[in-house]
Scaffold this motif. Sequence first.
Motif, PDB file in Angstrom:
ATOM      1  N   ILE A  45       0.869  -1.175   0.000  1.00 35.06           N
ATOM      2  CA  ILE A  45       0.000   0.000   0.000  1.00 35.06           C
ATOM      3  C   ILE A  45       0.904   1.221   0.000  1.00 35.06           C
ATOM      4  N   SER A  46       0.825   1.994  -1.044  1.00 36.23           N
ATOM      5  CA  SER A  46       1.558   3.252  -1.116  1.00 36.23           C
ATOM      6  C   SER A  46       0.555   4.389  -0.994  1.00 36.23           C
ATOM      7  N   ALA A  47       1.029   5.524  -0.532  1.00 36.12           N
ATOM      8  CA  ALA A  47       0.105   6.632  -0.307  1.00 36.12           C
ATOM      9  C   ALA A  47       0.811   7.955  -0.560  1.00 36.12           C
ATOM     10  N   SER A  48      -0.003   8.941  -0.899  1.00 34.26           N
ATOM     11  CA  SER A  48       0.508  10.297  -1.102  1.00 34.26           C
ATOM     12  C   SER A  48      -0.672  11.245  -1.184  1.00 34.26           C
ATOM     13  N   ASN A  49      -0.396  12.518  -0.942  1.00 38.31           N
ATOM     14  CA  ASN A  49      -1.434  13.528  -1.143  1.00 38.31           C
ATOM     15  C   ASN A  49      -1.275  14.206  -2.500  1.00 38.31           C
ATOM     16  N   GLU A  50      -0.414  13.622  -3.339  1.00 39.45           N
ATOM     17  CA  GLU A  50      -0.200  14.149  -4.680  1.00 39.45           C
ATOM     18  C   GLU A  50       0.110  13.004  -5.625  1.00 39.45           C
ATOM     19  N   LEU A  51       0.087  13.314  -6.914  1.00 35.77           N
ATOM     20  CA  LEU A  51       0.404  12.337  -7.945  1.00 35.77           C
ATOM     21  C   LEU A  51       1.838  12.565  -8.416  1.00 35.77           C
ATOM     22  N   PRO A  52       2.462  11.546  -9.015  1.00 34.46           N
ATOM     23  CA  PRO A  52       3.819  11.753  -9.530  1.00 34.46           C
ATOM     24  C   PRO A  52       3.818  12.802 -10.639  1.00 34.46           C
ATOM     25  N   ASP A  53       4.848  13.634 -10.640  1.00 39.35           N
ATOM     26  CA  ASP A  53       4.956  14.666 -11.672  1.00 39.35           C
ATOM     27  C   ASP A  53       5.144  14.016 -13.041  1.00 39.35           C
ATOM     28  N   GLN A  54       4.598  14.702 -14.058  1.00 38.77           N
ATOM     29  CA  GLN A  54       4.808  14.218 -15.418  1.00 38.77           C
ATOM     30  C   GLN A  54       6.289  14.285 -15.761  1.00 38.77           C
ATOM     31  N   ASP A  55       6.745  13.305 -16.550  1.00 38.90           N
ATOM     32  CA  ASP A  55       8.142  13.216 -16.985  1.00 38.90           C
ATOM     33  C   ASP A  55       9.100  13.082 -15.802  1.00 38.90           C
ATOM     34  N   SER A  56       8.597  12.501 -14.691  1.00 39.96           N
ATOM     35  CA  SER A  56       9.443  12.310 -13.515  1.00 39.96           C
ATOM     36  C   SER A  56      10.111  10.947 -13.517  1.00 39.96           C
ATOM     37  N   GLY A  57       9.767  10.101 -14.481  1.00 40.98           N
ATOM     38  CA  GLY A  57      10.309   8.758 -14.539  1.00 40.98           C
ATOM     39  C   GLY A  57       9.602   7.786 -13.610  1.00 40.98           C
ATOM     40  N   LEU A  58       8.506   8.226 -13.000  1.00 40.30           N
ATOM     41  CA  LEU A  58       7.794   7.383 -12.033  1.00 40.30           C
ATOM     42  C   LEU A  58       6.592   6.667 -12.646  1.00 40.30           C
ATOM     43  N   GLU A  59       6.391   6.871 -13.949  1.00 43.32           N
ATOM     44  CA  GLU A  59       5.198   6.313 -14.595  1.00 43.32           C
ATOM     45  C   GLU A  59       5.152   4.792 -14.496  1.00 43.32           C
ATOM     46  N   ALA A  60       6.316   4.133 -14.656  1.00 48.21           N
ATOM     47  CA  ALA A  60       6.351   2.665 -14.645  1.00 48.21           C
ATOM     48  C   ALA A  60       5.920   2.114 -13.296  1.00 48.21           C
ATOM     49  N   LEU A  61       6.410   2.748 -12.213  1.00 49.27           N
ATOM     50  CA  LEU A  61       6.016   2.293 -10.872  1.00 49.27           C
ATOM     51  C   LEU A  61       4.549   2.585 -10.608  1.00 49.27           C
ATOM     52  N   TYR A  62       4.110   3.766 -10.973  1.00 47.50           N
ATOM     53  CA  TYR A  62       2.703   4.143 -10.773  1.00 47.50           C
ATOM     54  C   TYR A  62       1.779   3.197 -11.538  1.00 47.50           C
ATOM     55  N   ASP A  63       2.193   2.775 -12.723  1.00 46.49           N
ATOM     56  CA  ASP A  63       1.363   1.891 -13.536  1.00 46.49           C
ATOM     57  C   ASP A  63       1.186   0.527 -12.883  1.00 46.49           C
ATOM     58  N   ARG A  64       2.131   0.131 -12.049  1.00 44.80           N
ATOM     59  CA  ARG A  64       2.050  -1.185 -11.415  1.00 44.80           C
ATOM     60  C   ARG A  64       1.206  -1.185 -10.147  1.00 44.80           C
ATOM     61  N   MET A  65       0.779  -0.032  -9.734  1.00 44.34           N
ATOM     62  CA  MET A  65      -0.130   0.059  -8.584  1.00 44.34           C
ATOM     63  C   MET A  65      -1.552  -0.020  -9.112  1.00 44.34           C
ATOM     64  N   LEU A  66      -2.071  -1.230  -9.130  1.00 46.56           N
ATOM     65  CA  LEU A  66      -3.320  -1.497  -9.851  1.00 46.56           C
ATOM     66  C   LEU A  66      -4.514  -0.765  -9.252  1.00 46.56           C
ATOM     67  N   VAL A  67      -4.763  -0.982  -7.972  1.00 48.07           N
ATOM     68  CA  VAL A  67      -5.955  -0.416  -7.333  1.00 48.07           C
ATOM     69  C   VAL A  67      -5.625   0.983  -6.826  1.00 48.07           C
ATOM     70  N   ARG A  68      -6.428   1.953  -7.239  1.00 58.13           N
ATOM     71  CA  ARG A  68      -6.189   3.342  -6.858  1.00 58.13           C
ATOM     72  C   ARG A  68      -7.451   3.882  -6.192  1.00 58.13           C
ATOM     73  N   ILE A  69      -7.280   4.369  -4.972  1.00 57.24           N
ATOM     74  CA  ILE A  69      -8.441   4.765  -4.183  1.00 57.24           C
ATOM     75  C   ILE A  69      -8.249   6.185  -3.674  1.00 57.24           C
ATOM     76  N   PHE A  70      -9.258   6.999  -3.905  1.00 56.65           N
ATOM     77  CA  PHE A  70      -9.248   8.344  -3.331  1.00 56.65           C
ATOM     78  C   PHE A  70      -9.869   8.269  -1.943  1.00 56.65           C
ATOM     79  N   VAL A  71      -9.083   8.624  -0.920  1.00 53.83           N
ATOM     80  CA  VAL A  71      -9.533   8.558   0.472  1.00 53.83           C
ATOM     81  C   VAL A  71      -9.759   9.982   0.963  1.00 53.83           C
ATOM     82  N   ASN A  72     -10.982  10.269   1.320  1.00 55.54           N
ATOM     83  CA  ASN A  72     -11.340  11.630   1.729  1.00 55.54           C
ATOM     84  C   ASN A  72     -11.458  11.721   3.254  1.00 55.54           C
ATOM     85  N   ARG A  73     -11.598  12.930   3.748  1.00 50.59           N
ATOM     86  CA  ARG A  73     -11.872  13.133   5.164  1.00 50.59           C
ATOM     87  C   ARG A  73     -13.253  12.579   5.512  1.00 50.59           C
ATOM     88  N   ILE A  74     -13.480  12.317   6.789  1.00 51.58           N
ATOM     89  CA  ILE A  74     -14.775  11.810   7.240  1.00 51.58           C
ATOM     90  C   ILE A  74     -15.857  12.845   6.924  1.00 51.58           C
TER      91      ILE A  74
END
Length: 555
Positions: free
Chosen positions: A158-187
């Motif tokens: 489970i990886s987490a962040s309050n932001e997405l990887p920047d474009q052209d940051s070289g992180l696209e390959a890792l981000y693509d392997r994180m299959l399930v993506r969930i937006f978690v909001n405040r209560i």
Amino acid sequence: METTRVSHAQRALRSERINKLVKVLSEGVYEREHTIKLCLLAALSGESVFLLGPPGIAKSLIAKRLISAFESSSYFEYLMTRFSTPEEVFGPLSIQDLKDHGRYVRLTKGYLPTANVVFLDEIWKAGPAILNTLLTVVNEKTFKNGSEIEKVPMRLLISASNELPDQDSGLEALYDRMLVRIFVNRIQDKQNFHSMLTVGTPQEAQVPDELTISNEEYTQWLNELDSMPLSDEVFDKLYQLKTMLEARHKDAEETLSADELYVSDRRWKKAVKLLKASAFFNGRQKINALDLILIQDCLWNSPESRLIVRDVMREFALKHAFNQSEILQTIEDSSQVLEDIQAEIESSHTMKVESEPGTGLLRKGKEDFKANFDDWRPHSVGNARNLVKLVLLQSNQSVSEHDKGDTRYVFVPQTDLVNAISHGGGDVYGYVNQNPNLMSLKFALDADNNLVIKDIANRSVLLSLVTNEGLDPEKHQLWHAQANEAVNNLMNAELLLTKVRSDFHGALPHNFIEPELPTAMESSLQQLSEALSSAQITSKKTAQRIGFLAGFFAE
């Protein structure tokens, strides 16, 4: 037969067990049950999860809760910063190995390479050295430790962040392997917020032994998932969804970047494994179209693309997942065929009335009306002679209170009818269907100067004059065949709808899907059923009337 029953019972028990496990894992964690469900499903299918949301919303707590799902499980958690080093994630170098053997070997015990459940917070802040190694770990479940390749026992990342990887940051390959993506909001709910403030949230879940998943079970289940087939029917639905999504992406190209809209073949392939897991842990042997809803949490790359994916999924779920649009199209097509036949009948046989200036002192300045009776065929009812036979071309509620049911034709004296027509309508005594009793019938002209008769609801019903020429047999045969085909098509649609409802309800209750969309699907299927029922009633009446039409025009 006995083996099949036992197998079915085992599947049902497994589904019930997973459902109970989710409830235990979610206890005291407010508005996070669906997130925990998806994380558990990802763990059971060997996939990774990315949580997007602001700080302080229990993202790490969700990961910690998942440890309790497994009989023996080790946990690793780390908050990434731009100063994080590989040693802090994968373990420090062994000084002894370096000194004695000159090898760079890490001491991995207690670090990510030996953990079953891993939580990496603020993952995009990590440096390239960590992320490149992590890519191999996620992709191959292995870790290169010196000259050795070690198998990584990680069941869930489970990886987490309050932001997405920047474009052209070289992180696209890792981000693509994180299959399930969930937006978690405040209560959001007031009562849940109050409970969170006053009751508190326990860090660990107390999972009974009978619900925890053993290592043997986990391995066995993964093997069974691999052998589960992807049916042609589900593949067609999946491809239809893919086509719909790509079409919507094309429309959004001007407002969203290519990276936000891109869905790799790898992601589609991984999504199928998640669908298999959904079916398996819902106690089924094959994927149901309802499972496809889960893909909406696999195919978005940004909050904006998430909205597009969810919008497409809603359209797919309500119109295509269970062939709802096909059934609706059959209803519309069949209804249109019958409407076209009815319109052609009315156009060909409606009794037209012409207007001309009135003559005589009393009619001067008024219109006279006249219909063509040159070829009318005289009829008799009892002792009454020289009666005109008029066929009603539309369904009605009878033209007389004394004659219940659909009126098919009436007989009236020709001279009385001519007189009523000349005045633009009026009451004429005549006979309804085969009833020998004389009844008062009300005639009028519609806006197009067609002769009509009023039924007991005071609705105008078009009429046709029975002539010596009669009804064209070839036309009638064609109308009759087309009407029967429409009725048969609606019967086939009813059979399909029965199967659809069986397939849909066969996937309920669903352990991993939020209830909002299935509830909307249930409502749409009910509306479809009502529309089909109404169309069948109308079509049968119309087809029956068309079938009897030749007899109405005969002696």
